[in-house]
Design an enzyme around this catalytic site. Structure first.
Site, PDB file in Angstrom:
ATOM      1  N   GLU A   1      36.109  63.529  -0.403  1.00  0.00           N
ATOM      2  CA  GLU A   1      37.318  63.492  -1.224  1.00  0.00           C
ATOM      3  C   GLU A   1      37.192  64.425  -2.420  1.00  0.00           C
ATOM      4  OE1 GLU A   1      35.475  61.077  -0.047  1.00  0.00           O
ATOM      5  OE2 GLU A   1      36.504  59.144  -0.008  1.00  0.00           O
TER       6      GLU A   1
ATOM      7  N   TYR B   1      19.338  63.566  -2.943  1.00  0.00           N
ATOM      8  CA  TYR B   1      20.304  62.454  -2.778  1.00  0.00           C
ATOM      9  C   TYR B   1      21.437  62.415  -3.815  1.00  0.00           C
ATOM     10  CZ  TYR B   1      17.298  60.314   0.822  1.00  0.00           C
ATOM     11  OH  TYR B   1      16.573  60.062   1.950  1.00  0.00           O
TER      12      TYR B   1
ATOM     13  N   CYS C   1      30.975  63.767  -2.166  1.00  0.00           N
ATOM     14  CA  CYS C   1      31.815  63.124  -1.150  1.00  0.00           C
ATOM     15  C   CYS C   1      32.921  64.072  -0.667  1.00  0.00           C
ATOM     16  CB  CYS C   1      32.479  61.881  -1.721  1.00  0.00           C
ATOM     17  SG  CYS C   1      31.369  60.522  -2.053  1.00  0.00           S
TER      18      CYS C   1
ATOM     19  N   ASN D   1      22.363  66.113  -0.053  1.00  0.00           N
ATOM     20  CA  ASN D   1      21.327  66.885  -0.730  1.00  0.00           C
ATOM     21  C   ASN D   1      19.990  66.160  -0.619  1.00  0.00           C
ATOM     22  OD1 ASN D   1      19.730  67.669  -3.354  1.00  0.00           O
ATOM     23  ND2 ASN D   1      21.285  69.243  -3.070  1.00  0.00           N
TER      24      ASN D   1
HETATM   25  N1  THU Z   1      30.892  59.397   1.367  1.00  0.00           N
HETATM   26  C1  THU Z   1      32.009  60.167   1.229  1.00  0.00           C
HETATM   27  O1  THU Z   1      32.004  61.368   1.550  1.00  0.00           O
HETATM   28  N2  THU Z   1      33.132  59.600   0.721  1.00  0.00           N
HETATM   29  C2  THU Z   1      33.212  58.287   0.329  1.00  0.00           C
HETATM   30  O2  THU Z   1      34.176  57.926  -0.323  1.00  0.00           O
HETATM   31  C3  THU Z   1      32.159  57.361   0.734  1.00  0.00           C
HETATM   32  C4  THU Z   1      30.825  58.005   0.972  1.00  0.00           C
HETATM   33  C5  THU Z   1      29.673  60.016   1.900  1.00  0.00           C
HETATM   34  C6  THU Z   1      28.559  60.207   0.911  1.00  0.00           C
HETATM   35  C7  THU Z   1      27.352  60.251   1.799  1.00  0.00           C
HETATM   36  O3  THU Z   1      27.164  61.573   2.253  1.00  0.00           O
HETATM   37  C8  THU Z   1      27.723  59.381   2.991  1.00  0.00           C
HETATM   38  O4  THU Z   1      29.131  59.218   2.940  1.00  0.00           O
HETATM   39  C9  THU Z   1      27.043  58.025   2.989  1.00  0.00           C
HETATM   40  O5  THU Z   1      27.243  57.389   1.776  1.00  0.00           O
END
Ligand code: THU
Length: 163
Positions: A83, A76, A81, A73
């Site tokens: 998961e 930010y 994430c 976004n």
């Molecule tokens: N990110 C995830 O999708 N899962 C995680 O467990 C670690 C971080 C994403 C968030 C962001 O879009 C990018 O990775 C960099 O931090």
């Protein structure tokens, strides 16, 4: 014994003294399918700011798979994430029983290293699973992966039973 092999075959003491092996929760072929689904999920990632693409594939106890990707976004902090995307998709469809989640990620979608779930995602998982049985699979490929019980990644976690 190779490090990843040692990690994947280790035993953890369960409640009531029962011992459970990680590979007995999900077979090697199910692990491979989940990793493949996580890679497919990653291809949908929306990452204009970090270019770090992440994919997840969440397995229900009825063997249904929900995939997820990270969704960034411009402001930010609203970034979600991969998961959590997978969990929220499944929860919103009424699912409540989960066996495992596979996670993959890398800059521009290239899987150069393992991508372990962030602390917030570990806590979201903790809400919906038994941490002594739920498996987190962090993978670089279908053949190269590590298996963890959530309890190993979030020891002494705060969960619904504490309230
Ligand atoms: N990110 C995830 O999708 N899962 C995680 O467990 C670690 C971080 C994403 C968030 C962001 O879009 C990018 O990775 C960099 O931090």
């Amino acid at each position: 014994m190779e490090d990843s092999n040692k990690q994947n075959t280790s035993l953890i003491t369960q409640q009531k003294g029962e011992l459970l092996s990680k590979q007995s929760i999900v077979s090697r072929s199910v692990v491979k399918n989940l990793i493949r689904a996580a890679i497919e999920g990653m291809e949908k990632a929306y990452t204009p700011y970090s270019q770090f693409q992440v994919g997840a594939a969440l397995l229900t106890k009825e063997q249904k798979i929900y995939t997820g990707c990270n969704i960034e976004n411009a402001a930010y902090t609203p970034t979600n994430c991969a998961e959590r995307t997978a969990f929220f998709k499944a929860i919103s469809e009424g699912e409540r029983n989960f066996a495992a989640i596979a996670v993959v990620g890398g800059k521009n979608g290239v899987l150069t290293d393992y991508t372990p779930p962030c602390g917030v995602c570990r806590q979201v998982m903790r809400e919906f699973v038994d941490p002594r049985r739920f498996l987190v699979i962090v993978a670089k490929s279908e053949e190269d992966y590590l298996l963890y019980f959530l309890e190993e990644l979030l020891p002494l976690g705060f969960g619904p039973e504490h309230l």
